[in-house]
Motif scaffolding. Sequence first.
Motif, short mmCIF file in Angstrom:
data_model
loop_
_atom_site.label_atom_id
_atom_site.label_comp_id
_atom_site.label_asym_id
_atom_site.label_seq_id
_atom_site.Cartn_x
_atom_site.Cartn_y
_atom_site.Cartn_z
N SER A 48 0.86 -1.19 0.00
CA SER A 48 0.00 0.00 0.00
C SER A 48 0.89 1.23 0.00
O SER A 48 2.02 1.20 0.50
CB SER A 48 -0.91 0.01 1.23
OG SER A 48 -0.15 0.02 2.42
N CYS A 77 -5.17 -5.68 -12.24
CA CYS A 77 -5.79 -6.17 -11.01
C CYS A 77 -4.75 -6.91 -10.19
O CYS A 77 -4.00 -7.74 -10.71
CB CYS A 77 -6.96 -7.10 -11.34
SG CYS A 77 -7.87 -7.66 -9.88
N TRP A 121 -9.03 -8.94 -3.95
CA TRP A 121 -8.53 -8.38 -5.21
C TRP A 121 -8.65 -6.87 -5.19
O TRP A 121 -9.52 -6.31 -4.52
CB TRP A 121 -9.25 -8.97 -6.42
CG TRP A 121 -10.75 -8.80 -6.40
CD1 TRP A 121 -11.66 -9.69 -5.95
CD2 TRP A 121 -11.49 -7.65 -6.86
NE1 TRP A 121 -12.93 -9.19 -6.08
CE2 TRP A 121 -12.86 -7.95 -6.64
CE3 TRP A 121 -11.15 -6.43 -7.42
CZ2 TRP A 121 -13.88 -7.04 -6.97
CZ3 TRP A 121 -12.16 -5.53 -7.75
CH2 TRP A 121 -13.51 -5.83 -7.53
N ILE A 122 -7.74 -6.21 -5.92
CA ILE A 122 -7.68 -4.75 -5.96
C ILE A 122 -7.46 -4.34 -7.40
O ILE A 122 -6.40 -4.62 -7.98
CB ILE A 122 -6.53 -4.22 -5.08
CG1 ILE A 122 -6.67 -4.75 -3.64
CG2 ILE A 122 -6.49 -2.70 -5.08
CD1 ILE A 122 -5.39 -4.73 -2.86
N GLU A 123 -8.44 -3.68 -8.00
CA GLU A 123 -8.32 -3.26 -9.39
C GLU A 123 -7.85 -1.81 -9.43
O GLU A 123 -8.33 -0.97 -8.67
CB GLU A 123 -9.65 -3.41 -10.11
CG GLU A 123 -9.53 -3.34 -11.62
CD GLU A 123 -10.80 -3.74 -12.33
OE1 GLU A 123 -10.72 -4.03 -13.54
OE2 GLU A 123 -11.88 -3.75 -11.69
N CYS A 124 -6.91 -1.53 -10.33
CA CYS A 124 -6.26 -0.22 -10.35
C CYS A 124 -6.17 0.36 -11.75
O CYS A 124 -6.15 -0.37 -12.74
CB CYS A 124 -4.83 -0.34 -9.79
SG CYS A 124 -4.71 -1.03 -8.14
N ILE A 142 -6.47 2.93 -7.00
CA ILE A 142 -7.51 1.93 -6.82
C ILE A 142 -8.84 2.42 -7.37
O ILE A 142 -9.29 3.53 -7.06
CB ILE A 142 -7.66 1.57 -5.34
CG1 ILE A 142 -6.35 0.96 -4.81
CG2 ILE A 142 -8.82 0.59 -5.13
CD1 ILE A 142 -6.34 0.72 -3.31
N LEU A 145 -12.19 -2.72 -5.25
CA LEU A 145 -11.52 -3.73 -4.44
C LEU A 145 -12.54 -4.47 -3.61
O LEU A 145 -13.63 -3.98 -3.34
CB LEU A 145 -10.44 -3.10 -3.54
CG LEU A 145 -10.84 -2.25 -2.32
CD1 LEU A 145 -9.61 -1.95 -1.46
CD2 LEU A 145 -11.51 -0.95 -2.71
N ASP A 146 -12.15 -5.69 -3.19
CA ASP A 146 -13.08 -6.47 -2.38
C ASP A 146 -12.32 -7.59 -1.69
O ASP A 146 -11.28 -8.06 -2.16
CB ASP A 146 -14.18 -7.07 -3.26
CG ASP A 146 -15.39 -7.53 -2.45
OD1 ASP A 146 -15.45 -7.23 -1.24
OD2 ASP A 146 -16.28 -8.18 -3.03
#
Length: 386
Positions: A48, A77, A121-124, A142, A145-146
């Motif tokens: 992060s 992702c 998962w984290i989509e960017c 970001i 995310l979930d």
Amino acid sequence: MLSSQQVLPIDPKWYRQVLGQYPTGVCVITATASDGVPVSMVVGSFTSVSLNPALVAFFPDRGSSSWAKLRDCEHFCVNILGAEQEPVCRQLASKDPNKFDGVAHRISERGCPVLEDVVAWIECRRYAITDAGDHEMVTGEIVALDIAGGGLPLLFFQGGYGQFAPGALVASEAPGLSLAQLRQVDRARAELERLAAETGGRCIVTVRAGEELIVAASAGQGNIPGIATLVGQRLPFRLPTGSVFAAWLSDQEVDPWLGRHDVPVRETAATVLARVRERGFSVGLISEAQRIFSAQLAAAGDDEIAIEALEELISDLAFDPAEWTDAIKGQARVVSVPVFGADGAVAMALTLYGFPKPPEGGIDIYIAHLIEAATRVSAGLGARAQ
């Protein structure tokens, strides 16, 4: 003597051995290339960066052929792999041109493959790519995310894959918690772990900080693996969730505390608190309000829910029934017991929830485990037998 400008060369093998003592999570970066082909690379350097704006980063090797395919993708992702996904990791790290074959995934609305069964998962959106020696630092903003399956992550440690063996998680710090309270909570760690193992549920420690209750520690996954740890979550110190603390308050303390409750609550409070004190525990029953309350906490993830948002939900919970029959016992979903300090006051509460269907003997078996654990922690804090 070396000058401030001189730096000794670092042996690459020794570098890897030393840095290998630091475990890292294993992630798969996925995207869809301009030709429509899904691409991926495995990284152990995800981190992060910023909360505002919400930024994360990873550090690919400049010479990586996978990074060469990913570099121009506007969106990517970050898939945090679960402990059982080592085969998926190896397949997506390979040079097989069809390496996504057989790997369960869906395509997001931004075109990124999102793997199934990951922890999260984290989509960017690509934010910046900057120099980092023989690597590059890729920063992503970001966009979604979930928490997916929850559970334990896959780790890379000392040159190999493994998994985290979780013990009790104790808050590092939280506004309102004193160092003395955290030291007391830390002494309950072994009992939390034992309770989680004995019951198959989740056990938390709650402490009082003024007019709030704070979840200061947690152990176990229980039968609700999708719920993130509640460590740090604040709850209002009121009935019914505060019963196990209030039942042992003195008359001088309980009267002004009850004065902050609505009249209907105050009229039954004395009876409820006497019931909790006589039984030695507080119990919450299954209800629609309890389901909504649990769902709100699950949806929050690592974000605390404001006290105000919990007030109305908590007031509707079904706690501490007058009758304690076998039929009522079958509805029990949350049990809390007090831990006493050397001064005789309640220092913390141990709460068990998320447990599987009780064995023969019913919820009484779980309550017995909980009371025994609380008694041992109380003794460790110097408390006299109540």
